[in-house]
Design a protein around this motif. Structure first.
Motif, PDB file in Angstrom:
ATOM      1  N   CYS A 169      57.951  50.853  14.116  1.00 56.01           N
ATOM      2  CA  CYS A 169      57.151  51.868  13.426  1.00 56.01           C
ATOM      3  C   CYS A 169      58.158  52.665  12.601  1.00 56.01           C
ATOM      4  CB  CYS A 169      56.465  52.763  14.455  1.00 56.01           C
ATOM      5  SG  CYS A 169      55.492  54.086  13.723  1.00 56.01           S
ATOM      6  N   GLY A 170      58.186  52.395  11.288  1.00 52.23           N
ATOM      7  CA  GLY A 170      59.249  53.008  10.489  1.00 52.23           C
ATOM      8  C   GLY A 170      60.532  52.221  10.677  1.00 52.23           C
ATOM      9  N   SER A 171      61.655  52.915  10.633  1.00 57.85           N
ATOM     10  CA  SER A 171      62.942  52.198  10.634  1.00 57.85           C
ATOM     11  C   SER A 171      63.423  51.791  12.022  1.00 57.85           C
ATOM     12  CB  SER A 171      64.005  53.068   9.960  1.00 57.85           C
ATOM     13  OG  SER A 171      64.054  54.321  10.599  1.00 57.85           O
ATOM     14  N   PHE A 198      52.224  47.952   8.451  1.00 55.45           N
ATOM     15  CA  PHE A 198      53.013  46.747   8.157  1.00 55.45           C
ATOM     16  C   PHE A 198      53.891  47.010   6.948  1.00 55.45           C
ATOM     17  CE2 PHE A 198      48.872  45.340   9.794  1.00 55.45           C
ATOM     18  CZ  PHE A 198      49.293  44.738  10.973  1.00 55.45           C
ATOM     19  N   GLY A 199      55.081  46.428   6.964  1.00 50.78           N
ATOM     20  CA  GLY A 199      55.916  46.498   5.762  1.00 50.78           C
ATOM     21  C   GLY A 199      57.264  47.161   5.934  1.00 50.78           C
ATOM     22  N   GLU A 200      57.561  47.733   7.124  1.00 48.09           N
ATOM     23  CA  GLU A 200      58.867  48.375   7.281  1.00 48.09           C
ATOM     24  C   GLU A 200      59.976  47.352   6.990  1.00 48.09           C
ATOM     25  OE1 GLU A 200      58.079  46.018  10.445  1.00 48.09           O
ATOM     26  OE2 GLU A 200      56.788  47.673   9.866  1.00 48.09           O
ATOM     27  N   TYR A 201      60.971  47.734   6.287  1.00 52.25           N
ATOM     28  CA  TYR A 201      62.072  46.879   5.807  1.00 52.25           C
ATOM     29  C   TYR A 201      61.602  45.834   4.786  1.00 52.25           C
ATOM     30  CZ  TYR A 201      64.983  49.124   9.263  1.00 52.25           C
ATOM     31  OH  TYR A 201      65.656  50.073   9.981  1.00 52.25           O
ATOM     32  N   GLY A 202      60.479  45.197   5.047  1.00 50.57           N
ATOM     33  CA  GLY A 202      59.980  44.177   4.118  1.00 50.57           C
ATOM     34  C   GLY A 202      59.717  44.734   2.733  1.00 50.57           C
ATOM     35  N   ILE A 203      59.182  45.976   2.672  1.00 49.32           N
ATOM     36  CA  ILE A 203      58.844  46.509   1.335  1.00 49.32           C
ATOM     37  C   ILE A 203      60.086  46.762   0.488  1.00 49.32           C
ATOM     38  CG2 ILE A 203      56.529  47.432   1.766  1.00 49.32           C
ATOM     39  CD1 ILE A 203      57.756  50.169   2.248  1.00 49.32           C
ATOM     40  N   ILE A 204      61.238  46.893   1.143  1.00 51.69           N
ATOM     41  CA  ILE A 204      62.492  47.000   0.377  1.00 51.69           C
ATOM     42  C   ILE A 204      62.704  45.678  -0.373  1.00 51.69           C
ATOM     43  CG2 ILE A 204      65.020  47.306   0.536  1.00 51.69           C
ATOM     44  CD1 ILE A 204      64.596  48.967   3.067  1.00 51.69           C
ATOM     45  N   TYR A 236      60.665  60.045  14.426  1.00 49.61           N
ATOM     46  CA  TYR A 236      59.714  59.221  15.180  1.00 49.61           C
ATOM     47  C   TYR A 236      59.005  58.179  14.324  1.00 49.61           C
ATOM     48  CZ  TYR A 236      59.851  60.639  20.002  1.00 49.61           C
ATOM     49  OH  TYR A 236      60.236  60.771  21.315  1.00 49.61           O
ATOM     50  N   GLY A 237      59.358  58.135  13.025  1.00 52.77           N
ATOM     51  CA  GLY A 237      58.782  57.093  12.170  1.00 52.77           C
ATOM     52  C   GLY A 237      57.371  57.379  11.711  1.00 52.77           C
ATOM     53  N   VAL A 238      56.954  58.662  11.797  1.00 55.54           N
ATOM     54  CA  VAL A 238      55.589  58.976  11.354  1.00 55.54           C
ATOM     55  C   VAL A 238      55.574  59.937  10.158  1.00 55.54           C
ATOM     56  CG1 VAL A 238      54.281  58.384  13.438  1.00 55.54           C
ATOM     57  CG2 VAL A 238      55.371  60.622  13.288  1.00 55.54           C
TER      58      VAL A 238
END
Length: 312
Positions: A279-281, A13-19, A96-98
Motif C-alpha cells: 500500500c504505497g511504497s 493498484f499501481g505502486e511502483y508500476g506507475i513509475i 502509512y501509505g495513505v
C-alpha cells in the motif's frame, strides 16, 4: 480560520508500476482527513506541523519564482499565516501509505495558489495532467520524487484511473455491496514507513536487467489486469491476478515488506484466505489485503488490526 477537509487516499493498484507506465487505480479514503487551521498557542504535533510549513513555504517561494513554473503562490499570505500559527490538523497517519503529505499539498494549493484550477471546472485530460505536474513539483518537497497522484486524488476526491504517465481520468468504480463476503482491507504493520528510501531501492534495482524485465513482463502485466478486472467488477478474475501480483511482490520486493510479514504474506498465498500487496511504497505503514471471505481472513489474521476499505 479552518479550511475545507482533504481526505486520505489508497492506491489500490499501481505502486511502483506507475513509475514505469503501468496502469493504476487510486481511490479517496474518507476515514482519514486533514484541514488547515490557525492557532497562536501551538504545541506538540501542531507546532511541528507549523515548523514544517515554514520550510514548505520557502520551497514554494522557489517554485513560484521559477519562470517555467505552472503555478505561483501567494507567498506573503502563506508566510504571514504560518507566522500567525498555521498548521495542518490531520488524522491521516504519516508514513502509512495513505497520502498524508498529499492531503496537505492539496490543502495548500487550494488556499494559496493563484489562478488555481478549481474542482468545479470541466476537468479535461490537459487540466488533470497540469494539476498532476503541479502537485508532483509540490510534493517532491516531502519525498524527493512524487508522481503527484496522491494530492490529485485528495484535491478532486474522486477515484482516478491512471492509464499511463500522460493519460489519466476520473474513474467510475463498481458500487460496494453490503451483503457480499469479499473485501479490500488495510492491515496495520505497526511500523512507520518512509517513502524516499524505498523509492531509491526500487530505482537502484531498476538498473538491473533482470529486475527491469520482471517489472515489465510480470509486475506491470498483473497490475494492469487487476485494474481492468476491478473496474469491470470481474472479481473472480481479479483474485487470480491479485494472487499472481502478491507472489511477484513477495519474490521481488522483499525490502519493501517488513521482515515479520514475509511468512504471513506467504501464508495468504498458500491458503487462499487472503492476498497481500503493498500500500504505497511499503517499508511499513499499511499493507493492503484482498479476500473473497473477510471472516475467514479475520480469523487467519486475528493478531492484527484490520480496516475494511471496500466490500463486494
Amino acid at each position: 480560520m479552518k479550511g475545507p477537509l482533504f481526505y486520505s487516499k489508497i492506491l489500490l493498484f499501481g505502486e511502483y508500476g506507475i513509475i514505469k507506465d503501468s496502469k493504476g487505480l487510486s481511490i479517496p479514503y474518507n476515514f482519514y482527513n486533514g484541514a488547515l487551521k490557525v492557532d497562536e498557542n501551538l504545541d506538540g504535533k501542531a507546532k511541528k506541523s507549523n515548523q514544517e510549513l515554514l520550510k514548505f513555504a520557502n520551497y514554494l517561494e522557489d517554485v513560484s519564482s521559477d519562470s517555467e513554473s505552472e503555478v505561483t503562490f501567494d507567498i506573503d499570505k502563506l508566510k504571514s499565516d504560518v507566522k500567525a500559527g498555521l498548521y495542518f490538523d490531520s488524522s491521516i497517519p504519516q508514513g502509512y501509505g495513505v497520502g498524508s503529505s498529499g492531503a496537505l499539498v492539496a490543502a495548500i494549493y487550494d488556499k494559496y495558489a493563484l489562478n488555481r484550477i478549481t474542482v468545479l471546472e470541466n476537468l479535461g485530460r490537459e487540466k488533470l495532467l497540469q494539476l498532476k505536474r503541479i502537485f508532483s513539483k509540490m510534493e517532491s518537497f516531502f519525498h524527493g520524487k512524487s508522481s503527484g497522484l496522491d494530492p490529485l486524488n485528495s484535491y478532486l476526491s474522486l477515484p482516478i484511473l491512471i492509464k499511463s504517465h500522460e493519460d489519466l481520468e476520473p474513474a467510475g468504480i463498481p458500487s460496494q455491496t453490503t451483503s457480499g463476503k469479499g473485501a479490500v482491507f488495510l492491515l496495520d504493520s505497526g511500523i512507520v514507513g518512509e517513502t524516499a528510501p524505498m523509492v531509491s531501492i526500487f530505482m537502484e534495482n531498476m538498473k538491473q536487467e533482470g529486475f527491469k524485465n520482471m517489472i515489465k513482463d510480470k509486475f506491470v502485466k498483473h497490475t494492469d489486469a487487476c485494474v481492468d478486472d476491478f473496474l469491470k467488477g470481474d472479481f473472480k478474475s481479479l483474485f487470480t491476478n491479485v494472487k499472481n501480483l502478491s507472489n511477484v511482490v513477495l519474490d521481488n520486493f522483499k525490502p519493501m515488506i517488513p521482515q515479520k510479514f514475509h511468512d504471513l504474506w506467504k501464508k495468504g498465498i498458500d491458503t487462499n484466505a487472503y492476498y497481500l500487496k503493498l500500500c504505497g511504497s511499503g517499508g511499513g505503514g499499511y499493507i493492503l489485503g484482498f479476500t473473497e471471505d473477510f471472516e475467514k481472513a479475520q480469523k487467519a489474521l486475528s493478531d492484527h488490526k484490520l480496516e475494511v476499505v471496500y466490500t463486494f
